[in-house]
Design a protein around this motif. Structure first.
Motif, mmCIF file in Angstrom:
data_model
loop_
_atom_site.group_PDB
_atom_site.id
_atom_site.type_symbol
_atom_site.label_atom_id
_atom_site.label_comp_id
_atom_site.label_asym_id
_atom_site.label_seq_id
_atom_site.Cartn_x
_atom_site.Cartn_y
_atom_site.Cartn_z
ATOM 1 N N PHE A 153 -34.772 -5.542 -43.773
ATOM 2 C CA PHE A 153 -33.629 -6.148 -43.093
ATOM 3 C C PHE A 153 -33.657 -5.911 -41.587
ATOM 4 C CE2 PHE A 153 -31.892 -6.363 -47.406
ATOM 5 C CZ PHE A 153 -31.400 -7.655 -47.390
ATOM 6 N N GLN A 154 -34.256 -4.792 -41.154
ATOM 7 C CA GLN A 154 -34.320 -4.517 -39.724
ATOM 8 C C GLN A 154 -35.550 -5.120 -39.059
ATOM 9 O OE1 GLN A 154 -32.767 -0.310 -38.634
ATOM 10 N NE2 GLN A 154 -33.599 -0.095 -40.697
ATOM 11 N N ARG A 155 -36.691 -5.080 -39.748
ATOM 12 C CA ARG A 155 -37.964 -5.413 -39.117
ATOM 13 C C ARG A 155 -38.476 -6.818 -39.438
ATOM 14 N NH1 ARG A 155 -38.797 -1.563 -35.192
ATOM 15 N NH2 ARG A 155 -38.687 0.550 -36.041
ATOM 16 N N ILE A 156 -37.902 -7.456 -40.458
ATOM 17 C CA ILE A 156 -38.352 -8.791 -40.839
ATOM 18 C C ILE A 156 -37.200 -9.790 -40.795
ATOM 19 C CG2 ILE A 156 -39.358 -10.201 -42.675
ATOM 20 C CD1 ILE A 156 -40.885 -7.652 -43.563
ATOM 21 N N ALA A 157 -36.116 -9.504 -41.519
ATOM 22 C CA ALA A 157 -35.001 -10.452 -41.572
ATOM 23 C C ALA A 157 -34.355 -10.642 -40.201
ATOM 24 C CB ALA A 157 -33.964 -9.990 -42.594
ATOM 25 N N ALA A 158 -34.006 -9.539 -39.536
ATOM 26 C CA ALA A 158 -33.311 -9.645 -38.246
ATOM 27 C C ALA A 158 -34.135 -10.390 -37.195
ATOM 28 C CB ALA A 158 -32.906 -8.257 -37.751
ATOM 29 N N PRO A 159 -35.425 -10.068 -37.005
ATOM 30 C CA PRO A 159 -36.204 -10.824 -36.008
ATOM 31 C C PRO A 159 -36.373 -12.301 -36.346
ATOM 32 C CG PRO A 159 -37.293 -8.756 -36.523
ATOM 33 C CD PRO A 159 -36.194 -8.927 -37.525
ATOM 34 N N ASN A 160 -36.147 -12.655 -37.614
ATOM 35 C CA ASN A 160 -36.239 -14.048 -38.024
ATOM 36 C C ASN A 160 -34.865 -14.721 -38.106
ATOM 37 O OD1 ASN A 160 -39.110 -14.958 -38.675
ATOM 38 N ND2 ASN A 160 -39.053 -12.953 -39.669
ATOM 39 N N GLY A 161 -33.875 -14.128 -37.419
ATOM 40 C CA GLY A 161 -32.580 -14.768 -37.299
ATOM 41 C C GLY A 161 -31.584 -14.466 -38.393
ATOM 42 N N HIS A 162 -31.871 -13.461 -39.228
ATOM 43 C CA HIS A 162 -30.961 -13.101 -40.315
ATOM 44 C C HIS A 162 -30.475 -11.660 -40.118
ATOM 45 C CE1 HIS A 162 -31.644 -16.672 -42.919
ATOM 46 N NE2 HIS A 162 -32.813 -16.682 -42.291
ATOM 47 N N GLU A 163 -29.610 -11.467 -39.171
ATOM 48 C CA GLU A 163 -29.047 -10.144 -38.883
ATOM 49 C C GLU A 163 -27.930 -9.872 -39.890
ATOM 50 O OE1 GLU A 163 -28.838 -6.570 -36.892
ATOM 51 O OE2 GLU A 163 -30.038 -8.220 -36.104
ATOM 52 N N GLU A 164 -28.102 -8.840 -40.706
ATOM 53 C CA GLU A 164 -27.131 -8.533 -41.761
ATOM 54 C C GLU A 164 -26.734 -7.062 -41.662
ATOM 55 O OE1 GLU A 164 -28.074 -10.011 -45.633
ATOM 56 O OE2 GLU A 164 -29.209 -11.708 -44.840
ATOM 57 N N PRO A 165 -25.752 -6.742 -40.830
ATOM 58 C CA PRO A 165 -25.353 -5.345 -40.608
ATOM 59 C C PRO A 165 -24.971 -4.609 -41.880
ATOM 60 C CG PRO A 165 -24.384 -6.766 -38.945
ATOM 61 C CD PRO A 165 -25.003 -7.670 -39.956
ATOM 62 N N PHE A 166 -24.287 -5.277 -42.796
ATOM 63 C CA PHE A 166 -23.881 -4.605 -44.038
ATOM 64 C C PHE A 166 -25.107 -4.149 -44.824
ATOM 65 C CE2 PHE A 166 -23.065 -4.582 -48.580
ATOM 66 C CZ PHE A 166 -21.936 -3.769 -48.674
ATOM 67 N N SER A 167 -26.085 -5.040 -44.970
ATOM 68 C CA SER A 167 -27.294 -4.694 -45.718
ATOM 69 C C SER A 167 -28.075 -3.587 -45.025
ATOM 70 C CB SER A 167 -28.181 -5.934 -45.874
ATOM 71 O OG SER A 167 -27.509 -6.939 -46.596
ATOM 72 N N ILE A 168 -28.192 -3.681 -43.704
ATOM 73 C CA ILE A 168 -28.907 -2.650 -42.954
ATOM 74 C C ILE A 168 -28.258 -1.294 -43.162
ATOM 75 C CG2 ILE A 168 -29.457 -1.831 -40.628
ATOM 76 C CD1 ILE A 168 -29.822 -4.804 -39.848
ATOM 77 N N LYS A 169 -26.948 -1.229 -43.016
ATOM 78 C CA LYS A 169 -26.241 0.047 -43.169
ATOM 79 C C LYS A 169 -26.389 0.580 -44.584
ATOM 80 C CE LYS A 169 -21.865 2.414 -42.293
ATOM 81 N NZ LYS A 169 -21.945 3.245 -43.517
#
Length: 238
Positions: free
Chosen positions: A117-133
């Protein structure tokens, strides 16, 4: 020339390094095939005959004429085959197996999702703070479990074993998962002990070194873009 018994199919990932660590520590000769994810080599018909799940690592044991997949099963097979890094004492043996499954069921999946979620999803435009936390917090809890287990002992099951080899590549990648461990002294001392093992350090360069996983000071920018791009299709299909 006689071929070695073990042919290893792997890549430079946390799971992929585990059998390399065993083989290098045990001094066991082996052949190696690097699996290139960018070419989807793990999904070819020939590879799927060895591992129907299409993942690495996988080994082919020529002496037994069979393939073994899943990293835990591979290390268990190698430890029994070569009589190394697995105690004959039934209690210690059971404890080792418990911690091996602890990695398979908890450390790998949770830290893997924290990384995804931090290194693949977020850089590809899918920032999901709940999942990361959620996944970072659970990874941190698991590091606390390990810290407690390591209090008063050098290694996970008392003596250096396949439990350490299973857990180390994932736990040691805490910088890549952005999990804080500075206040976990027993865990950090364990990292230092395994970091100091020459065979482990050699293994982490086979088939390719990825210092960005382990080193907080490594330049991760270029690798981050490369890694995120490599798995961009997974994000788009999610």
């Amino acid at each position: 020339m006689t071929q070695p018994d073990i042919h290893l199919y792997t890549a430079a990932t946390m799971n992929g390094y585990k059998p390399v660590i065993f083989l290098e520590e045990a001094g066991v000769p082996y052949d190696l095939t690097f699996i290139d994810f960018s070419k989807q080599e793990q999904k070819t018909p020939d590879f799927l005959k060895l591992n129907p799940n299409g993942k690495i690592p996988t080994i082919y044991d020529r002496a037994e004429d069979r393939a073994i997949f899943e990293s835990g099963a591979i290390l268990w097979h190698l430890a029994n085959k070569y009589g190394k890094f697995l105690s004959n004492d039934p209690v210690t043996r059971s404890e080792t197996l418990q911690w091996l499954f602890f990695q398979v069921g908890h450390v790998g999946p949770m830290m893997g999702q924290a990384m995804y979620f931090q290194r693949i999803a977020a850089p590809n435009g899918h920032e999901e703070p709940f999942s990361i936390k959620r996944y970072v917090d659970e990874s941190r809890r698991l590091m606390e479990v390990l810290n407690t287990q390591l209090q008063g002992r050098d290694f996970i099951a008392g003596e250096y074993s396949i439990a350490d080899m299973m857990i180390y590549p994932w736990a040691r990648a805490y910088p890549w998962a952005r999990v804080e461990v500075d206040d976990l002294p027993h865990l950090k001392a364990w990292f230092d002990r395994i970091d100091a093992r020459p065979a482990v350090q050699k293994a982490l360069t086979i088939p390719k070194a990825q210092p960005q996983f382990w080193d907080e000071n490594a330049d991760a920018d270029a690798f981050l873009k490369e890694n995120a791009a490599r798995f961009a299709g997974d994000v788009k299909n999610a």
